[in-house]
Design a protein around this motif. Sequence first.
Motif, short mmCIF file in Angstrom:
data_model
loop_
_atom_site.label_atom_id
_atom_site.label_comp_id
_atom_site.label_asym_id
_atom_site.label_seq_id
_atom_site.Cartn_x
_atom_site.Cartn_y
_atom_site.Cartn_z
N ILE A 28 9.07 -40.41 -58.68
CA ILE A 28 7.70 -40.14 -58.23
C ILE A 28 7.66 -39.81 -56.73
O ILE A 28 6.78 -39.08 -56.29
CB ILE A 28 6.75 -41.30 -58.58
N GLU A 29 8.62 -40.29 -55.96
CA GLU A 29 8.63 -39.99 -54.53
C GLU A 29 8.96 -38.52 -54.26
O GLU A 29 8.55 -37.98 -53.24
CB GLU A 29 9.64 -40.88 -53.83
N PHE A 30 9.70 -37.90 -55.17
CA PHE A 30 10.09 -36.51 -54.98
C PHE A 30 9.04 -35.54 -55.51
O PHE A 30 8.83 -34.48 -54.95
CB PHE A 30 11.43 -36.22 -55.67
N TYR A 31 8.43 -35.88 -56.63
CA TYR A 31 7.43 -35.00 -57.24
C TYR A 31 6.32 -35.85 -57.81
O TYR A 31 6.56 -36.75 -58.61
CB TYR A 31 8.09 -34.13 -58.32
N TYR A 32 5.09 -35.57 -57.42
CA TYR A 32 3.95 -36.41 -57.76
C TYR A 32 3.70 -36.50 -59.26
O TYR A 32 3.36 -37.54 -59.78
CB TYR A 32 2.70 -35.88 -57.04
N TYR A 33 3.88 -35.41 -59.98
CA TYR A 33 3.59 -35.37 -61.41
C TYR A 33 4.83 -35.67 -62.28
O TYR A 33 4.82 -35.39 -63.47
CB TYR A 33 3.02 -34.01 -61.80
N SER A 34 5.87 -36.22 -61.71
CA SER A 34 7.09 -36.47 -62.48
C SER A 34 6.86 -37.49 -63.58
O SER A 34 7.48 -37.38 -64.65
CB SER A 34 8.22 -36.93 -61.56
N LEU A 36 4.11 -37.90 -65.39
CA LEU A 36 3.46 -37.17 -66.48
C LEU A 36 4.47 -36.30 -67.23
O LEU A 36 4.47 -36.27 -68.47
CB LEU A 36 2.33 -36.31 -65.93
N ILE A 37 5.33 -35.64 -66.50
CA ILE A 37 6.36 -34.81 -67.13
C ILE A 37 7.32 -35.69 -67.95
O ILE A 37 7.73 -35.32 -69.05
CB ILE A 37 7.11 -33.99 -66.07
N GLY A 38 7.66 -36.85 -67.44
CA GLY A 38 8.53 -37.78 -68.17
C GLY A 38 7.92 -38.23 -69.48
O GLY A 38 8.60 -38.30 -70.51
N TRP A 39 6.64 -38.55 -69.47
CA TRP A 39 5.95 -38.96 -70.70
C TRP A 39 5.88 -37.81 -71.70
O TRP A 39 6.03 -38.01 -72.90
CB TRP A 39 4.56 -39.48 -70.40
N ILE A 40 5.66 -36.61 -71.20
CA ILE A 40 5.60 -35.44 -72.08
C ILE A 40 6.96 -35.18 -72.72
O ILE A 40 7.06 -34.93 -73.92
CB ILE A 40 5.08 -34.21 -71.31
N VAL A 41 8.02 -35.26 -71.94
CA VAL A 41 9.38 -35.06 -72.46
C VAL A 41 9.70 -36.13 -73.50
O VAL A 41 10.26 -35.84 -74.56
CB VAL A 41 10.41 -35.06 -71.31
N GLY A 42 9.33 -37.37 -73.23
CA GLY A 42 9.55 -38.45 -74.18
C GLY A 42 8.81 -38.22 -75.48
O GLY A 42 9.36 -38.43 -76.58
N PHE A 43 7.57 -37.79 -75.39
CA PHE A 43 6.77 -37.52 -76.59
C PHE A 43 7.37 -36.38 -77.40
O PHE A 43 7.45 -36.46 -78.63
CB PHE A 43 5.33 -37.19 -76.20
N ILE A 44 7.82 -35.33 -76.73
CA ILE A 44 8.43 -34.20 -77.43
C ILE A 44 9.72 -34.64 -78.14
O ILE A 44 9.98 -34.22 -79.27
CB ILE A 44 8.68 -33.04 -76.44
N CYS A 45 10.52 -35.48 -77.49
CA CYS A 45 11.74 -35.97 -78.13
C CYS A 45 11.44 -36.80 -79.38
O CYS A 45 12.13 -36.67 -80.39
CB CYS A 45 12.56 -36.79 -77.14
N ILE A 46 10.42 -37.64 -79.31
CA ILE A 46 10.04 -38.43 -80.48
C ILE A 46 9.54 -37.54 -81.61
O ILE A 46 9.89 -37.75 -82.78
CB ILE A 46 8.96 -39.47 -80.09
N VAL A 47 8.76 -36.52 -81.28
CA VAL A 47 8.26 -35.60 -82.32
C VAL A 47 9.41 -34.83 -82.96
O VAL A 47 9.45 -34.67 -84.18
CB VAL A 47 7.20 -34.64 -81.72
N ILE A 48 10.37 -34.38 -82.17
CA ILE A 48 11.52 -33.66 -82.71
C ILE A 48 12.34 -34.57 -83.61
O ILE A 48 12.78 -34.16 -84.69
CB ILE A 48 12.37 -33.06 -81.58
N ALA A 49 12.56 -35.81 -83.19
CA ALA A 49 13.30 -36.76 -84.02
C ALA A 49 12.56 -37.03 -85.33
O ALA A 49 13.18 -37.11 -86.40
CB ALA A 49 13.53 -38.07 -83.26
N TYR A 50 11.25 -37.14 -85.27
CA TYR A 50 10.44 -37.35 -86.47
C TYR A 50 10.56 -36.17 -87.44
O TYR A 50 10.71 -36.35 -88.65
CB TYR A 50 8.98 -37.56 -86.05
N ILE A 51 10.52 -34.96 -86.90
CA ILE A 51 10.66 -33.77 -87.73
C ILE A 51 12.04 -33.71 -88.37
O ILE A 51 12.18 -33.40 -89.56
CB ILE A 51 10.37 -32.50 -86.90
#
Length: 64
Positions: A28-34, A36-51
């Motif tokens: 978060i110190e390097f990029y303010y929205y990191s 949010l991006i981390g949560w989005i990447v995590g959600f996408i990985c869970i959805v891909i694993a589910y599929i």
Amino acid sequence: MLNWISRQIVAILCIVAFLSPLIAMSLIEFYYYSTLIGWIVGFICIVIAYIIVHMRPDEEELAS
């Protein structure tokens, strides 16, 4: 190596999904929205694993 990855892809995706928000929060110190991006990447990985899990044939269908 590729055969091992293809058999363990769901476990790898789940581990990445649960670690990505934690890693993003530490960045978060390097990029303010990191975070949010981390949560989005995590959600996408869970959805891909589910599929992937739902696309695999059942064991009993293979036996018959």
